[in-house]
Design a protein around this motif. Structure first.
Motif, PDB file in Angstrom:
ATOM      1  N   THR A   1       3.244   4.349  -2.588  1.00 43.14           N
ATOM      2  CA  THR A   1       2.698   2.811  -2.610  1.00 43.14           C
ATOM      3  C   THR A   1       3.233   2.239  -3.983  1.00 43.14           C
ATOM      4  OG1 THR A   1       0.678   3.305  -1.565  1.00 43.14           O
ATOM      5  CG2 THR A   1       0.696   1.472  -2.951  1.00 43.14           C
TER       6      THR A   1
ATOM      7  N   THR B   1       5.607  -1.098  -3.631  1.00 35.17           N
ATOM      8  CA  THR B   1       5.157  -2.227  -4.278  1.00 35.17           C
ATOM      9  C   THR B   1       6.140  -2.898  -5.041  1.00 35.17           C
ATOM     10  OG1 THR B   1       3.761  -1.244  -5.678  1.00 35.17           O
ATOM     11  CG2 THR B   1       2.634  -1.655  -3.766  1.00 35.17           C
TER      12      THR B   1
ATOM     13  N   VAL C   1      -2.364   5.237  -8.463  1.00 38.95           N
ATOM     14  CA  VAL C   1      -0.879   4.339  -8.142  1.00 38.95           C
ATOM     15  C   VAL C   1      -0.507   3.762  -9.412  1.00 38.95           C
ATOM     16  CG1 VAL C   1      -0.321   2.192  -7.106  1.00 38.95           C
ATOM     17  CG2 VAL C   1      -1.854   3.823  -5.671  1.00 38.95           C
TER      18      VAL C   1
ATOM     19  N   PHE D   1      -2.170  -5.024  -2.925  1.00 40.70           N
ATOM     20  CA  PHE D   1      -2.235  -3.663  -2.090  1.00 40.70           C
ATOM     21  C   PHE D   1      -3.683  -3.127  -2.292  1.00 40.70           C
ATOM     22  CE2 PHE D   1      -1.643  -2.412  -6.462  1.00 40.70           C
ATOM     23  CZ  PHE D   1      -2.321  -1.148  -6.625  1.00 40.70           C
TER      24      PHE D   1
ATOM     25  N   LEU E   1       0.854   0.558   3.265  1.00 43.56           N
ATOM     26  CA  LEU E   1       1.604   1.555   3.304  1.00 43.56           C
ATOM     27  C   LEU E   1       1.971   1.785   4.765  1.00 43.56           C
ATOM     28  CD1 LEU E   1       3.438   3.835   2.074  1.00 43.56           C
ATOM     29  CD2 LEU E   1       1.418   5.149   2.041  1.00 43.56           C
TER      30      LEU E   1
END
Length: 336
Positions: free
Chosen positions: A138, A142, A164, A250, A277
């Motif tokens: 992720t 991103t 993340v 996200f 994802l």
């Protein structure tokens, strides 16, 4: 090494909920061990990752795909293949693999599509590996794909002390970012983000924090902002964008996704990109390349995975309480 037969029937322990609600709805139950169907493999779980998405689904908040009940939590897992279904090469038995699933990871065994698992070197720690699957991918995607980060560009990372965020801070630097600004909600987390290499750190729980982000970039704002809170935080994050900047959404930890004011985007020539994802996992060559890159940086000491908590399966609900409290840092894992 002894392997389970694909047809062998047995029970296993799993963390499952029958209704949405607080952490207490996540109960340890004895359930049938899944049999690997055609094209699937049965994996004995070594570790399962805990993600905020697991909390969102347990609470019944917005999630891009339905959550049919009852539901075994967990979407990422590392383990060893013990049985294979029809059409799967028997040579896959015994391989140590990572995989994603639409629930089912908080258990002793999980059935995964064979085409969706990725082999993991034996020298990679289980918790590190599982952190680099959902959260590492992720962070990477991103920044590189959705955010289109360019060398020398500036980045703002919300939740910078989390799974993340802590990886995104480091990856932004490895991808050549010029200025990396961290966002966190406590002094301890801000200090942690600075230790990971953030050039500046702001408390995004305080009103007017976007001005601090602009100040950290010489008044310009950031080229890429990673946004995972939603609500009023998302709206203020727009004010942190540079002309032509891009906000990548996200997550929605607040539980709400507000309407985006297009006039603010037009004024800056900026954009908003949504990220999920699951939409990328079908692109196997991309995922294989990124995982190899992440494992390589981990081995070289260029990328640090911070494991903030290891919970036995029986305490999966405690892992959810911990991540919901926003008091954790790094990656949380459940160990059967």
């Amino acid at each position: 090494m002894k392997f389970m037969k694909a047809s062998q029937q047995m029970n296993m322990q799993a963390a499952r909920f029958h209704r949405t609600g607080p952490p207490e709805v996540l109960q340890i139950e004895e359930v049938p061990t899944p049999a690997p169907g055609p094209g699937h493999v049965l994996v004995r779980v070594e570790a399962a990752g805990v993600n905020y998405a697991d909390v969102v689904r347990r609470r019944g908040d917005f999630y891009p795909v339905p959550t049919p009940l009852p539901h075994i939590s967990g979407a990422e897992v590392i383990g060893r293949i013990e049985a294979v279904g029809e059409g799967v090469d028997a040579a896959m038995r015994g391989k140590r693999v990572l995989g994603g699933c639409d629930g089912g990871a908080y258990a002793e065994y999980v059935s995964l599509p064979a085409r969706g698992v990725y082999e993991v070197p034996e020298d990679i720690d289980a918790a590190d590996a599982v952190a680099l699957f959902v959260q590492g991918l992720t962070a990477a995607l991103t920044l590189k794909e959705s955010g289109a980060l360019q060398p020398g560009g500036s980045v703002f990372v919300e939740g910078a002390a989390g799974g993340v965020g802590s990886l995104a801070l480091q990856l932004a630097r490895l991808y050549g970012a010029g200025v990396v600004v961290a966002g966190a909600g406590s002094e301890a987390k801000l200090a942690f983000a600075r230790q990971l290499g953030a050039d500046a750190a702001v408390d995004y729980m305080r009103p007017g924090w976007a001005a601090e982000v602009r100040q950290a970039t010489g008044g310009r704002g950031v080229d890429v902002a990673l946004e995972m809170t939603g609500g009023d935080t998302l709206l203020e994050c727009l004010d942190a964008l540079a002309p032509g900047g891009r906000m990548v959404v996200f997550g929605a930890a607040s539980g709400t996704l507000p309407a985006v004011p297009v006039d603010k985007l037009m004024a800056r020539g900026a954009g908003v990109q949504a990220f999920f994802l699951g939409a990328y996992l079908a692109r196997r060559p991309v995922i294989e390349h990124l995982l190899a890159e992440l494992f390589g940086w981990l081995r070289e000491g260029k990328l640090l995975v911070h494991v903030g908590g290891r919970y036995p399966l029986a305490k999966a609900a405690e892992a959810h309480r911990a991540i919901e409290s926003r008091a954790t840092t790094g990656k949380l894992v459940v160990l059967p």
